[in-house]
Scaffold this motif. Structure first.
Motif, short mmCIF file in Angstrom:
data_model
loop_
_atom_site.label_atom_id
_atom_site.label_comp_id
_atom_site.label_asym_id
_atom_site.label_seq_id
_atom_site.Cartn_x
_atom_site.Cartn_y
_atom_site.Cartn_z
N ILE A 5 58.35 29.68 52.88
CA ILE A 5 56.89 29.74 52.91
C ILE A 5 56.33 28.63 53.79
O ILE A 5 55.41 28.84 54.60
CB ILE A 5 56.33 29.65 51.48
N ASP A 398 47.81 41.21 44.39
CA ASP A 398 48.52 39.95 44.62
C ASP A 398 47.87 39.14 45.73
O ASP A 398 47.83 37.90 45.68
CB ASP A 398 49.99 40.20 44.92
N ILE A 402 46.55 35.22 45.34
CA ILE A 402 47.04 34.15 46.22
C ILE A 402 45.90 33.55 47.03
O ILE A 402 45.77 32.32 47.16
CB ILE A 402 48.15 34.69 47.14
N ILE A 406 44.72 29.64 46.78
CA ILE A 406 44.74 28.75 47.95
C ILE A 406 43.37 28.13 48.15
O ILE A 406 43.23 26.91 48.41
CB ILE A 406 45.19 29.53 49.21
N ALA A 420 47.62 25.86 51.20
CA ALA A 420 48.30 27.15 51.31
C ALA A 420 49.68 27.09 50.67
O ALA A 420 50.10 28.03 49.97
CB ALA A 420 48.41 27.55 52.78
N THR A 424 50.25 28.98 47.05
CA THR A 424 51.17 30.13 47.02
C THR A 424 52.31 29.91 46.03
O THR A 424 52.63 30.80 45.23
CB THR A 424 51.75 30.37 48.43
N ILE A 428 53.67 32.24 42.48
CA ILE A 428 54.81 33.11 42.77
C ILE A 428 55.36 33.77 41.50
O ILE A 428 55.59 34.99 41.48
CB ILE A 428 55.92 32.34 43.52
N LEU A 475 53.27 36.78 50.28
CA LEU A 475 53.92 35.48 50.14
C LEU A 475 54.17 34.79 51.48
O LEU A 475 54.32 33.56 51.52
CB LEU A 475 55.27 35.64 49.42
N PRO A 479 49.44 33.65 53.39
CA PRO A 479 49.21 32.19 53.36
C PRO A 479 49.12 31.57 54.75
O PRO A 479 48.33 30.64 54.97
CB PRO A 479 50.42 31.66 52.59
#
Length: 680
Positions: A5, A398, A402, A406, A420, A424, A428, A475, A479
């Protein structure tokens, strides 16, 4: 996972490459997908057809069918055997067990039929074949102004040959007429005058009307094939057949003792379109052919044909591509609405740019799904489109979680990249858990047996693929975009009028959201946290109430919902042996009732559009079967439901003495063919 990520957030160029790859390969995947009305499935049925002219259904069953069924017992791979015995013919349907090689079972079935010790003399050889998987594409009628059936058949054969020559179409069937025969009517008085017996005439016709090979003659130069080619297919060609010659040398020909004419078989099979004699042409597509393309080619041909001919007209009776196109339009419409709603509501509570990147996850997920769908032999059909429509409402969940998290970390003072990463990673576990539970729920369709399992397994594949891609997008891609978006900018040099408006809207929306949270949600949450027993008891009580409501019949259940279609099917079955005229008279009375009901409901229409567009009547196959197909005004233009119209037709027609069964169907599955809803 943190390193992956972090890498993509710090290097957004890699993310953009991912997006470009998804779009390019997704478009290629969509273009390579075939279309079909239902998911494609391999054949799992074997058919045994036997013909025994002159036999009754009891003779067919006792003398042929039972013997074959006895020999089929014990064959490995046979799941179920069903049979239907009729006058002159019978069919045996053999279902193959899941996972068994149908070609091996087919060979075993052929051997089993060959082992039957004795069949009745006069029975034609049994035809054993694998039932190939085909799907209805389009069906239409060919009719004309007072044209005889023979002329219509010539037009029908021409149309059939033209369509069969088109690329991508191989399955074309022409129905609506009995078999053709040559009728030789012997004149008894002439036989006596010429001193000729009936057997002599029959033998003369048989000996003269032949097509047989007599071997070959080999010479030093070449080989010669000996063949008698004297097969006649028209009545006029038989008139000059010599029957006998007298002592004076005069030749007595067939025309001297008989009347010869071309006619139709006595077994009826006729179709009428709005009362006029017609033919029916049906086009089906195999697993290697595309439904929408095939239907498009045929529709273009129909338009061109109707423009060129004035005395003959083609009328489309059913077109499965229409339903498929409508489902596709519904999918696109729902997708656009979903994106707009996400943009609207996230813009109210968060930031418009943040809302944009969350909504962008929806098309990216679909492009990713289209990459892998062709590899799993998924086609664009009513069930795969159904799965896509379902998953639209799940995809952005989702991304919203997220994106909001963020933004929450960013508001706490963190840098965009740090916000970010932390935002994230923090969500998860719940995001992955939510996706996995949804995937597990849909994966249960894979364990259903039979045709239902094959069909809804494709729904599962579409949903699971799309959710898996959406997880990757949420994911990794989302981000990275949010981290480098202007949504995470603390100060602007100059606030524009638009920014001021959005800031005011965001402020009001947040105040409303906090009010709902603090005044409505928080008290309920605190109550159930303090009273955990009540928190468990209430949903369990609701579950028990629901179960008993289903068991008690308060909540009705049905394996498939009955969806009103634009077509009514009326099927009439009379006892075996009923005269064709009796069957025709009853189905014609029902047709009159259809037109009376059409006038009644047309008068009730605000725009006076004809409710019944056309009626297709079919007599046969056989003397005791008949049917009506009533095509209605499309549902979006019709102000009355098809079940109401069906019930009116049934009441207007009344009951008929001596009918074996009479069904009126006006419900459709997946917007398709009608099913019976009442029985007289």
């Amino acid at each position: 996972m943190r390193k992956v990520i972090t890498y993509f957030i710090k290097y957004p160029v890699a993310v953009n490459i991912f997006i470009i790859a998804f779009i390019i390969f997704g478009v290629i995947g969509v273009l390579s997908m075939k279309s079909s009305f239902f998911p494609l499935s391999e054949s799992d049925r074997i058919n045994v057809s036997v013909s025994y002219p002159g036999a009754s259904p009891e003779e067919m069953e006792e003398g042929i069918v039972l013997k074959i069924e006895d020999n089929l017992k014990g064959i490995v791979g046979v799941d179920r055997v069903t049979s239907v015995s009729r006058e002159n013919a019978a069919t045996i349907n053999i279902e193959v067990q899941k996972g068994k090689n149908i070609d091996v079972v087919l060979a075993d079935v052929k051997n089993a039929v060959d082992r039957v010790p004795s069949f009745p003399s006069g029975m034609e050889p049994a035809v054993i074949s694998k039932i190939e998987s085909v799907n209805q594409t389009i069906s239409f009628t060919v009719s004309g102004d007072n044209l005889p059936l023979a002329t219509l058949k010539q037009y029908g054969r021409t149309i059939e040959n033209d369509i069969r020559a088109m690329e991508g179409i191989s399955q074309v069937s022409l129905t609506g007429f009995p078999a053709e025969e040559i009728d030789i009517a012997i004149k008894e008085s002439d036989l006596r005058a010429y001193n000729i017996s009936f057997q002599e005439v029959a033998k003369a016709v048989s000996n003269a009307n032949i097509l047989i090979s007599g071997g070959n003659i080999k010479t030093s130069d070449e080989d010669y094939l000996i063949r008698a080619r004297n097969k006649k297919y028209q009545g006029l060609e038989l008139l000059n057949i010599p029957v006998k010659s007298d002592n004076s040398g005069n030749i007595i020909r067939l025309s001297d003792v008989a009347t010869v004419k071309d006619t139709w078989s006595e077994t009826p099979d006729r179709i009428y379109f709005n009362g006029e004699v017609a033919l029916n042409i049906s086009i089906t597509n195999t697993n290697n052919e595309d439904l929408i393309k095939s239907a498009g080619i045929v529709n273009e041909y129909i338009d061109k044909f109707n423009q060129e001919y004035t005395n003959v007209k083609i009328n489309v009776a059913s077109d499965n591509s229409v339903t498929l196109v409508q489902r596709t339009e519904l999918l696109v419409k729902n997708g656009i609405i979903g994106i707009l709603l996400v943009l609207l509501f996230l813009s109210l509570f968060l930031n418009p740019r943040l809302a944009f990147w969350v909504a962008a996850g929806l098309p990216i997920s679909f492009f990713g799904m289209f990459i892998f769908a062709p590899m799993l032999d998924i086609t664009i059909n009513v069930l795969s489109l159904f799965g896509m429509i379902i998953v639209i409402g799940i995809l952005v969940d989702d991304g919203i979680v997220i994106g909001e998290n963020i933004y929450n970390h960013y508001e706490k003072g963190k840098t965009p990249i740090r916000a970010a990463i932390d935002g994230t990673l923090e969500v998860i576990p719940p995001i992955v858990s939510a996706i996995i539970t949804t995937i597990l729920a849909f994966s249960t369709f894979y364990f259903l047996d039979g045709r239902i399992g094959k069909f809804f397994g494709e729904v599962s594949s579409v949903v699971i693929l799309t959710l898996a891609i959406s997880l990757i997008e949420a994911l990794i891609i989302l981000p990275a975009h949010i981290a480098h978006s202007k949504a995470l900018v603390r100060k602007e040099k100059k606030k524009t009028k638009i920014n001021q408006i959005f800031s005011a809207i965001n402020s009001k929306s947040e105040s409303f959201l906090f009010l709902i949270r603090d005044k409505l949600y928080a008290p309920f949450l605190k109550f159930f946290l303090r009273n955990k027993i009540a928190g468990f008891a209430i949903p369990i009580a609701l579950l028990i109430f629901t179960i008993f409501s289903i068991k008690g019949g308060i909540i009705k259940t049905d394996f498939f919902p009955k969806i009103a279609s634009d077509r009514i099917a009326i099927n009439l079955t009379m006892p075996q042996g009923t005269n064709e005229k009796v069957t025709d008279s009853i189905i014609s009375e029902i047709e009159k009732a259809v037109w009376l009901v059409s006038e009644e409901y047309t008068d009730k229409q605000s725009d006076n559009q004809k409710v019944v567009q056309n009626v297709i009547k079919r007599i046969g196959p056989g003397t005791s079967n008949a049917s009506l197909t009533v095509n209605l005004l499309p549902g979006e233009s019709r102000e009355f439901s098809s079940p109401d119209i069906t019930n009116s037709i049934r009441e207007k027609a009344g009951t008929f003495y001596g009918t074996e069964s009479l069904t009126y169907g006006s419900g459709g599955r997946f917007g398709g063919s009608p099913v019976a809803v009442s029985l007289l």
